[in-house]
Scaffold this active site. Structure first.
Site, PDB file in Angstrom:
ATOM      1  N   SER A 148      -1.728  -3.069   3.667  1.00 26.00           N
ATOM      2  CA  SER A 148      -1.050  -3.654   4.822  1.00 26.00           C
ATOM      3  C   SER A 148      -1.914  -4.757   5.457  1.00 26.00           C
ATOM      4  CB  SER A 148      -0.698  -2.551   5.825  1.00 26.00           C
ATOM      5  OG  SER A 148       0.245  -3.000   6.767  1.00 26.00           O
ATOM      6  N   ASP A 280       9.500   0.885   0.920  1.00 24.46           N
ATOM      7  CA  ASP A 280       8.725   0.388   2.061  1.00 24.46           C
ATOM      8  C   ASP A 280       9.670  -0.156   3.133  1.00 24.46           C
ATOM      9  OD1 ASP A 280       6.956  -0.841   3.843  1.00 24.46           O
ATOM     10  OD2 ASP A 280       5.637  -1.569   2.256  1.00 24.46           O
ATOM     11  N   HIS A 308       5.657   2.681   2.878  1.00 24.51           N
ATOM     12  CA  HIS A 308       4.543   1.792   3.188  1.00 24.51           C
ATOM     13  C   HIS A 308       3.199   2.514   3.112  1.00 24.51           C
ATOM     14  CE1 HIS A 308       2.891  -1.903   4.803  1.00 24.51           C
ATOM     15  NE2 HIS A 308       2.250  -1.227   5.745  1.00 24.51           N
TER      16      HIS A 308
END
Length: 337
Positions: A148, A280, A308
Site C-alpha cells: 500500500s 481489493d 487489500h
C-alpha cells in the site's frame, strides 16, 4: 495432615487464579495492553527482536530476525496507519535462514514523529534511505517489499536507489493512476473536491468500534469476527494517533505524492514482483495491469479470495511468493557472476 493438604490446594488455586484475574482485568479494563502483549508474544515466537537505531537525532524502530548472510536481506515497509507488526502473519512462513527487517515508517509507532516534510512519499523515501544506511543494509544488495503506502515508497526508492536492490516486491501499492477507482478512492476524491477531508469520515481512520470493524471489512476479504473488547483494544491503540494519520493522509494525497510511483515507473530497473488481491476494495486490482504494462517482464501474482490486507488474507501464499521470487533472483545473480 488433612489441613496441610487443603492449605496447599488452596494456595495452588490462588496462585493459578492470579494470572486468570490479571488476564480478565486486562481484557475488560485495558484491552489495548492485551493487543501489545499479543504482538510481543508473536514477535518472540518468531524469533524477532525489536531494536532502535538513530540517524542524527532521528529514531527508527524496527524488528529483525537473523543476520545478513549470503542471500539478500528482506526489508519490509508497511502501509498507512499500520506498523512493523503488520508483517507478523507473513514472517512465520518465511525461511528461518532469511534475514528479515521490518521498520516503523516515519512517524508511525516507535519511529520519530517530526513534521509533514517526512510524511510525503519523497520524505519517507529519504528517511528509509537513512535507515538503510544506519543498519548497514546498503553493504550488499537487498530485497525491498512494500504494501500500500509502503509499496508507493518502495517503488520510488527503487527508482532512486537501483544500485542497492536485488529485487523489488510491490503489494497492492498506492501511488498509481489505475483504470478503475475503488469505492474508497472515489470517496476520497469526492471529499477532496469538496474540501471536506474530515478524519472521522475517512474509513481508514476509525473513531468508533463500529468504524474499526468496518475498516477491517474494507481491507480484508475474509470475514474477521473479533470480540468487542479486542476491537476496543485495537481502537484504543489508534485513537491517540488519529490526528497524525489525518496529516499523513493529506500528505500522501497531495499533488506531489499521489502519483509518485506512477511517475517513477520508467526509472525502475530492479527485477519486479507484483502481488495483488483480486478483491481489493482499497486500491483496485487493475493497478497490476498498469505495472505489467510499464514492466512487461515483471512477475504478477493475482491472489483469489484476497483483499487489500494480503498479509491477513493470504499470509502463507504471500510468504511463499516472496521466498520463491527472492530465491529465483538470487540464483540468476549467482549464475551471471
Amino acid at each position: 495432615m488433612g489441613v496441610c493438604v487443603v492449605s496447599m490446594i488452596a494456595l495452588a488455586g490462588s496462585l493459578l487464579a492470579v494470572p486468570v484475574l490479571v488476564f480478565t482485568a486486562t481484557y475488560f479494563l485495558w484491552p489495548a495492553a492485551l493487543i501489545k502483549t499479543y504482538n510481543w508474544c508473536s514477535r518472540w515466537r518468531r524469533g524477532l527482536q525489536v531494536r532502535c537505531v538513530f540517524w542524527g537525532d532521528y529514531r527508527f524502530c524496527y524488528s529483525q530476525r537473523g543476520v545478513p548472510g549470503p542471500c539478500p536481506s528482506l526489508l519490509l515497509l508497511h502501509g498507512f496507519s499500520a506498523n512493523k507488526d503488520m508483517w507478523l502473519p507473513i514472517m512465520q512462513y518465511l525461511p528461518e535462514r532469511q534475514h528479515v527487517v521490518s521498520v516503523d515508517m516515519p512517524g508511525h509507532e516507535g519511529s520519530s514523529r517530526t513534521g509533514p516534510e517526512d510524511w510525503s512519499i519523497q520524505g519517507q523515501v529519504d528517511r528509509i534511505h537513512q535507515f538503510v544506511q544506519a543498519v548497514g543494509l546498503d553493504k550488499q544488495r537487498f530485497h525491498l517489499a512494500g504494501s500500500s503506502m509502503g509499496g508507493n515508497v518502495a517503488g520510488v526508492y527503487a527508482a532512486q536507489h537501483p544500485d542497492q536492490l536485488a529485487a523489488l516486491t510491490l503489494i497492492c501499492p498506492a501511488g498509481l493512476e489505475v483504470p478503475r477507482d475503488s469505492g474508497f478512492v472515489r470517496l476520497l476524491k469526492e471529499m477532496k473536491e469538496r474540501g471536506e477531508m474530515r478524519p472521522e469520515d475517512v474509513p481508514l481512520i476509525p473513531h468508533t468500534t463500529q468504524q474499526m470493524e468496518d475498516m477491517l471489512k474494507l481491507c480484508c476479504h475474509r470475514n474477521i469476527v473479533l470480540p468487542k473488547q479486542i476491537l476496543k483494544g485495537l481502537l484504543a491503540s489508534r485513537l491517540p494517533n488519529n490526528d497524525f494519520y489525518s496529516q499523513v493522509l493529506q500528505e500522501i494525497l497531495s499533488e506531489q505524492s499521489v502519483r509518485s510511483l506512477h511517475d517513477s515507473l520508467h526509472l525502475i530497473t530492479t527485477p519486479l514482483q507484483v502481488i495483488w488481491g483480486t478483491d481489493d476494495q482499497v486500491i483496485d486490482v487493475s493497478g497490476a495491469g498498469v505495472l505489467q504494462e510499464a514492466h512487461p517482464g515483471c512477475q504478477v501474482e493475482l491472489l483469489e479470495r484476497c483483499g487489500h490486507a494480503v498479509m491477513l488474507d493470504r499470509p502463507r501464499k504471500a510468504a511463499q511468493l516472496l521466498t520463491d521470487f527472492l530465491s529465483t533472483q538470487d540464483a540468476q545473480t549467482k549464475k551471471r557472476s
